[in-house]
Design a protein around this motif. Structure first.
Motif, mmCIF file in Angstrom:
data_model
loop_
_atom_site.group_PDB
_atom_site.id
_atom_site.type_symbol
_atom_site.label_atom_id
_atom_site.label_comp_id
_atom_site.label_asym_id
_atom_site.label_seq_id
_atom_site.Cartn_x
_atom_site.Cartn_y
_atom_site.Cartn_z
ATOM 1 N N ASP A 29 0.823 -1.208 0.000
ATOM 2 C CA ASP A 29 0.000 0.000 0.000
ATOM 3 C C ASP A 29 0.857 1.258 0.000
ATOM 4 O O ASP A 29 0.559 2.237 -0.685
ATOM 5 C CB ASP A 29 -0.936 0.015 1.212
ATOM 6 N N ALA A 30 1.939 1.245 0.779
ATOM 7 C CA ALA A 30 2.773 2.436 0.916
ATOM 8 C C ALA A 30 3.638 2.691 -0.316
ATOM 9 O O ALA A 30 3.716 3.829 -0.801
ATOM 10 C CB ALA A 30 3.655 2.314 2.156
ATOM 11 N N LEU A 31 4.300 1.656 -0.813
ATOM 12 C CA LEU A 31 5.314 1.858 -1.841
ATOM 13 C C LEU A 31 4.828 1.583 -3.260
ATOM 14 O O LEU A 31 5.466 2.039 -4.216
ATOM 15 C CB LEU A 31 6.521 0.965 -1.549
ATOM 16 N N ILE A 32 3.735 0.870 -3.411
ATOM 17 C CA ILE A 32 3.221 0.586 -4.754
ATOM 18 C C ILE A 32 1.941 1.387 -5.007
ATOM 19 O O ILE A 32 1.905 2.260 -5.879
ATOM 20 C CB ILE A 32 2.965 -0.919 -4.949
ATOM 21 N N ILE A 33 0.904 1.117 -4.214
ATOM 22 C CA ILE A 33 -0.367 1.807 -4.425
ATOM 23 C C ILE A 33 -0.237 3.314 -4.207
ATOM 24 O O ILE A 33 -0.672 4.130 -5.033
ATOM 25 C CB ILE A 33 -1.452 1.219 -3.487
ATOM 26 N N ASN A 34 0.370 3.711 -3.097
ATOM 27 C CA ASN A 34 0.554 5.136 -2.812
ATOM 28 C C ASN A 34 1.390 5.812 -3.901
ATOM 29 O O ASN A 34 1.093 6.934 -4.319
ATOM 30 C CB ASN A 34 1.231 5.307 -1.452
ATOM 31 N N ARG A 35 2.431 5.126 -4.372
ATOM 32 C CA ARG A 35 3.310 5.725 -5.390
ATOM 33 C C ARG A 35 2.584 5.869 -6.721
ATOM 34 O O ARG A 35 2.815 6.833 -7.466
ATOM 35 C CB ARG A 35 4.564 4.859 -5.552
ATOM 36 N N ILE A 36 1.709 4.923 -7.044
ATOM 37 C CA ILE A 36 0.897 5.056 -8.254
ATOM 38 C C ILE A 36 0.023 6.307 -8.151
ATOM 39 O O ILE A 36 -0.039 7.127 -9.080
ATOM 40 C CB ILE A 36 0.017 3.802 -8.468
ATOM 41 N N GLY A 37 -0.661 6.463 -7.017
ATOM 42 C CA GLY A 37 -1.521 7.631 -6.827
ATOM 43 C C GLY A 37 -0.738 8.930 -6.872
ATOM 44 O O GLY A 37 -1.190 9.925 -7.466
ATOM 45 N N GLN A 38 0.442 8.938 -6.235
ATOM 46 C CA GLN A 38 1.266 10.143 -6.240
ATOM 47 C C GLN A 38 1.676 10.517 -7.661
ATOM 48 O O GLN A 38 1.663 11.698 -8.041
ATOM 49 C CB GLN A 38 2.500 9.917 -5.349
ATOM 50 N N ALA A 39 2.041 9.518 -8.455
ATOM 51 C CA ALA A 39 2.456 9.788 -9.831
ATOM 52 C C ALA A 39 1.292 10.335 -10.656
ATOM 53 O O ALA A 39 1.446 11.299 -11.408
ATOM 54 C CB ALA A 39 3.012 8.520 -10.468
ATOM 55 N N ILE A 40 0.120 9.738 -10.521
ATOM 56 C CA ILE A 40 -1.041 10.174 -11.298
ATOM 57 C C ILE A 40 -1.406 11.624 -10.987
ATOM 58 O O ILE A 40 -1.675 12.430 -11.889
ATOM 59 C CB ILE A 40 -2.246 9.251 -11.034
ATOM 60 N N CYS A 41 -1.378 11.972 -9.705
ATOM 61 C CA CYS A 41 -1.858 13.295 -9.289
ATOM 62 C C CYS A 41 -0.779 14.375 -9.320
ATOM 63 O O CYS A 41 -1.091 15.554 -9.535
ATOM 64 C CB CYS A 41 -2.439 13.217 -7.875
ATOM 65 N N CYS A 42 0.468 14.020 -9.076
ATOM 66 C CA CYS A 42 1.511 15.028 -8.866
ATOM 67 C C CYS A 42 2.636 14.990 -9.890
ATOM 68 O O CYS A 42 3.299 16.004 -10.108
ATOM 69 C CB CYS A 42 2.124 14.861 -7.471
ATOM 70 N N GLU A 43 2.886 13.843 -10.486
ATOM 71 C CA GLU A 43 4.059 13.683 -11.342
ATOM 72 C C GLU A 43 3.729 12.704 -12.465
ATOM 73 O O GLU A 43 4.258 11.597 -12.518
ATOM 74 C CB GLU A 43 5.234 13.150 -10.498
ATOM 75 N N PRO A 44 2.829 13.084 -13.380
ATOM 76 C CA PRO A 44 2.360 12.160 -14.409
ATOM 77 C C PRO A 44 3.508 11.539 -15.197
ATOM 78 O O PRO A 44 4.392 12.235 -15.703
ATOM 79 C CB PRO A 44 1.489 13.041 -15.310
#
Length: 228
Positions: A29-44
């Motif tokens: 959740d922290a390193l895969i799911i969270n990182r996917i969300g961070q990339a989509i919203c902040c760093e496409p």
């Protein structure tokens, strides 16, 4: 305890982030799911998740990634509206960024340039991918084009055999893990950070260990646990 690893997963100082920890501690959740969300919203950016096999990849896509999209409004509204933008194993988001979920085969770790490679349950994947080498180094190569913006992330609970059961960390390297392949080998190649607690009394930091716990002799198990 996952804050620093999550921060490092978006770092431009490092090319890779490796996390070895017990099962059911929020690694995925922290390193895969969270990182996917961070990339989509902040760093496409384009990204690829590699799970241990085809069935696990499909389940991950349906349950984990599906829930992330469906129950996160800021991500759901960025999902593409095209006919082929929301398939089980690949998603397309606004701006043309893509997310695809695969498994450890050469075709998923070659002939592509991707700034973000996410490897989950690393120790359950094969040690050698069709004679081409270990999964992490192959994934790292895919990110090379993007320089400091490239990142390969691997997380797993250790599952490979320890090669020396009498291993003791050498002087000057107290965080060295026992010799093994898989996630522990990757961990030993890096900065080898470990989680420390801060003593509420003296403010010194220390590595938590069961040997440091002292239980009173008297009382019920619950009472002794609360007074430890």
């Amino acid at each position: 305890y996952m804050v620093e690893p999550m921060d490092m997963s978006a770092s431009r100082r490092f090319r890779g982030t490796v996390f070895a920890g017990p099962a059911r501690t929020g690694k995925t959740d922290a390193l895969i799911i969270n990182r996917i969300g961070q990339a989509i919203c902040c760093e496409p950016c384009d990204m690829r998740v590699i799970h241990m096999d085809r069935n696990a990849a499909r389940e991950f896509a349906l349950k984990k990634v599906g829930a992330l999209i469906n129950y996160t409004p800021s991500i759901k509204r960025r999902l593409g509206r095209g006919r082929f933008d929301n398939n089980i194993l690949d998603k397309r988001f606004q701006g043309g960024m893509t997310l695809d979920i695969g498994w450890p085969v050469v075709s998923k770790v070659s002939a592509s340039d991707l700034p973000l490679m996410l490897l989950t349950d690393y120790d359950r994947a094969p040690e050698d991918i069709e004679g081409e080498g270990n999964l992490f180094d192959l994934a790292l190569k895919r990110t090379e084009t993007f320089g400091s913006r490239g990142m390969a992330i691997a997380e797993s609970s250790p599952g490979r055999l320890i090669e020396d059961n009498d291993f003791l960390p050498p002087e000057g390297a107290p965080h060295m893990a026992p010799p093994a392949t898989g996630i522990l080998a990757l961990y030993n190649r890096g900065t080898r950070g470990r989680y420390y607690w801060t003593c509420p009394d003296c403010r010194e930091v220390f590595e938590p260990d069961y040997e440091l716990l002292h239980f009173p002799e008297d009382g019920s198990p619950k009472e002794r646990g609360l007074a430890a």
